[in-house]
Enzyme design. Structure first.
Site, PDB file in Angstrom:
ATOM      1  N   LYS A  84       0.853  -1.191   0.000  1.00 46.69           N
ATOM      2  CA  LYS A  84       0.000   0.000   0.000  1.00 46.69           C
ATOM      3  C   LYS A  84       0.887   1.238   0.000  1.00 46.69           C
ATOM      4  O   LYS A  84       1.937   1.252   0.674  1.00 46.69           O
ATOM      5  CB  LYS A  84      -0.890  -0.047   1.248  1.00 46.69           C
ATOM      6  CG  LYS A  84      -1.967   1.023   1.313  1.00 46.69           C
ATOM      7  CD  LYS A  84      -2.826   0.820   2.564  1.00 46.69           C
ATOM      8  CE  LYS A  84      -3.941   1.836   2.684  1.00 46.69           C
ATOM      9  NZ  LYS A  84      -4.765   1.609   3.902  1.00 46.69           N
ATOM     10  N   SER A 159      -9.713   1.758   3.074  1.00 49.24           N
ATOM     11  CA  SER A 159      -8.846   2.510   2.197  1.00 49.24           C
ATOM     12  C   SER A 159      -7.835   1.652   1.424  1.00 49.24           C
ATOM     13  O   SER A 159      -7.258   2.125   0.445  1.00 49.24           O
ATOM     14  CB  SER A 159      -8.089   3.561   3.005  1.00 49.24           C
ATOM     15  OG  SER A 159      -7.179   2.942   3.894  1.00 49.24           O
ATOM     16  N   SER A 183      -9.756  -0.639   7.274  1.00 50.17           N
ATOM     17  CA  SER A 183      -9.195  -0.425   5.929  1.00 50.17           C
ATOM     18  C   SER A 183      -8.506  -1.624   5.296  1.00 50.17           C
ATOM     19  O   SER A 183      -8.160  -1.577   4.113  1.00 50.17           O
ATOM     20  CB  SER A 183      -8.211   0.747   5.951  1.00 50.17           C
ATOM     21  OG  SER A 183      -8.905   1.955   5.922  1.00 50.17           O
TER      22      SER A 183
END
Lengths: 492, 97
Positions: A84, A159, A183
């Site tokens: 990420k 997210s 997330s």
């Protein structure tokens, strides 16, 4: 030596790819090339990657092959991954999907990156996210939204939508995400894969760009539970560079795999089957609970009485911490800097006005308000006290139960644009996941079935440092329903 | 919708947070924040008498390390991402004018 075509290579689980690499039936270079080719073929549709690191990946794959040839192989040696883009990588642009950091090139590696590199994992690139990890759909990325591989008109969740979409679309074997209020788990649920938020402090946050420091935690995103345990083995453990990391002798999480559930006591907190939960989701989860019982677990309804307050507690604490953490973006030391011709203060205001997107600004303002003179006691301090009550609910429940199960999200993946105009609707996505962050406990989302053709995630929460139990239950359940064997997104 | 927060307060918070906002944005920000703050009212019904606040879910003790000098990042690396620099310095606008 190659007996698999590229379509078969990208479909491998980590465990399977690892054993083929070990037996020298495939090479890391050919595996890595298959994934790079896949990314170049499909990522203009999925948009899971902010940056693709072809050259780094091939160089690392060559090194991994040399290492394997010398007999030095670990479970992640030669395995292609995505990180990420809030996990910093030395020499590789790390953006947080924000204009503020769009040109930021870190000069050191985060602890998790260092560990994964140390084991010989291959970096394919960096995954898209809601800007600074604030959001539940990845639509708040300053660059572009990511799309759900199961239906590209729908969001992948967020997210960590880039990492989960990349794993679900076979654009990498595994990924790391971060989870502040859900997330990792919510997008894993939307994308039909496995995502684990470990106990707060189990995985080092050194080099994770901070959002809400008392809630943030890095965790593995994988095709199945076995892979998740393998990745967790590599990233878990004490780090002197993170003063909140727990000095703890990390067990071998793969030892929790392949067990039945006899003697396991599971609680089902009734507050997690709230009004507003999709009927299709509730049906799948009720079936899952019955399956857990048939596998030997004792399943019983329970209550976590302060659950109703968790959303408010979270949306006070997380923005408050964010407002302090994001104060560092001043356009002076690094990051975007406005060319506004005004004085220092005016330029600073313009840097932050133009560098941050709407959701980030909304949370900074909310947090600043909650911490400001006259409101601190009413909001922040009150939220911290209710946080204690929520923790106690869990402590009490874990005296009776080894784990708690509930849906990961109240809905399946929703359409792009559906919730963008309404922040509160978007915040409600996290309602079933954020209590685990408030209490600091582990939670995993494992695919449970489909509703209207879209994946539903079963969430399993455990005691602090109870990852082995969570993994044991998740794996037994996965073996019983064989979701991945029966369901995959349509070819992209 | 009941207004929980005034335009004046929004301007004050924006100043504290050093985020520029335009007059055109302010009504929307006020309405959205009012709506979010309304959701926090639920906490008014919770009795927290005698309850200690939780700052971290892990019971943290102060973590110390040996006070020993270590190699730190080079000047070049430290300045690598600075938007404006001059020689070995970060260049900023005048603080006191």
């Amino acid at each position: 030596m190659n007996s698999l075509d590229s379509k078969e290579l990208i479909n491998l689980t980590l465990q399977k790819a690892g054993s083929l690499l070990k037996n020298r039936e495939i090479s890391s270079v050919e595996l890595t090339r298959a994934f790079l080719e896949r990314i170049h073929n499909v990522d203009d549709k999925i948009k899971a990657f902010v940056t693709v690191t072809d050259d780094v990946a091939i160089r690392q794959a060559n090194a991994a092959d040399a290492r394997i040839a010398s007999g030095d192989i670990k479970p992640l040696t030669g395995i292609p991954m995505q990180l990420k883009d809030n996990i910093i990588t030395s020499g590789i642009r790390t953006t947080c999907s924000s204009k503020m950091l769009s040109g930021f090139v870190p000069t050191y590696d985060s602890t998790v990156t260092k560990r994964l590199y140390g084991h010989g994992a291959i970096l394919l690139g960096k995954g898209n996210l809601d800007e600074f990890a604030m959001g539940s759909s990845t639509e708040h990325s300053a660059f572009f939204p990511t799309r759900n591989p199961w239906d590209i008109n729908r969001v992948p969740g967020g997210s960590s939508g880039g990492p989960t979409a990349a794993v679900a679309a076979n654009e990498c074997i595994f990924a790391l995400g971060s989870d502040t209020g859900g997330s990792i788990r919510q997008p894993a649920s939307f994308c039909g894969i496995v995502g684990l938020k470990p106990t707060y402090g189990l995985v080092s946050r050194y080099g994770l760009i901070a959002f809400a420091s008392s809630l943030d935690q890095i965790g593995p995103i994988t095709k199945d539970v076995t892979d998740n345990a393998i990745v967790l083995n590599t990233i878990a453990g004490h780090d002197p560079n993170d003063s909140t990391s727990i000095p703890y002798k990390v067990p071998d999480y793969t030892k929790a795999l392949g067990k039945d559930l006899y003697g396991v006591h599971i609680g089902v907190p009734k507050e997690y089957f709230i009004q507003g939960i999709d009927t299709g989701v509730a049906n799948v989860i009720h079936q899952s609970i019955a399956i857990l019982g048939s596998l030997g677990a004792t399943v019983e309804e329970t209550s976590l009485e302060h659950t109703d307050n968790a959303l408010a507690v979270y949306y006070i604490i997380a923005p408050s911490e964010a407002s302090a953490n994001l104060a560092r973006y001043d356009g002076v030391k690094y990051g975007f800097s406005s060319d506004h011709p005004g004085n220092m203060w005016e330029t600073l205001e313009h840097t932050r006005k133009d560098g941050f997107g709407d959701e980030v600004k909304r949370r900074i303002l909310l947090g600043t308000y909650a911490l400001s003179a006259g409101y601190y006691d009413a909001y922040y301090l009150k939220a911290q006290k209710v946080r204690t009550l929520i923790r106690r609910d869990f402590e009490k429940a874990f005296k009776r139960f080894d784990a708690l199960v509930m849906p990961t999200s109240p809905s399946v993946a929703f359409k792009l644009g559906e919730k963008m105009g309404n922040p509160i609707q978007m915040y409600l996505n996290d309602i079933l996941t954020l209590p685990a962050n408030i209490a600091g406990i582990p939670g995993i989302s494992v695919p449970a079935g489909l509703s209207d053709g879209l994946p539903v995630g079963l969430q399993i929460m455990g005691k602090p440092l109870g990852e082995e139990t969570v993994i044991r239950i998740a794996h037994a359940y996965e073996q019983a329903i064989k979701f991945r064997g029966n369901h995959q997104p349509s070819p992209i | 919708m009941s207004i929980r927060i005034t335009n004046e307060e929004i301007r004050h918070i924006a100043l504290l947070a050093r985020i520029g906002i335009t007059p055109a944005e302010i009504d929307l920000i006020r309405d959205q924040m009012s709506e979010i703050l309304k959701g926090f009212d639920i906490l008014n019904n919770v009795d927290v008498e005698g309850i200690r606040p939780t700052g971290h879910s892990v019971d943290l003790k102060t973590v110390t390390r040996e006070d020993k000098a270590r190699e730190s990042q080079s000047i070049e690396d430290t300045l690598l991402n600075a938007p404006h620099r001059q020689n070995e310095f970060v260049r900023v606008k005048p603080v006191l004018e």
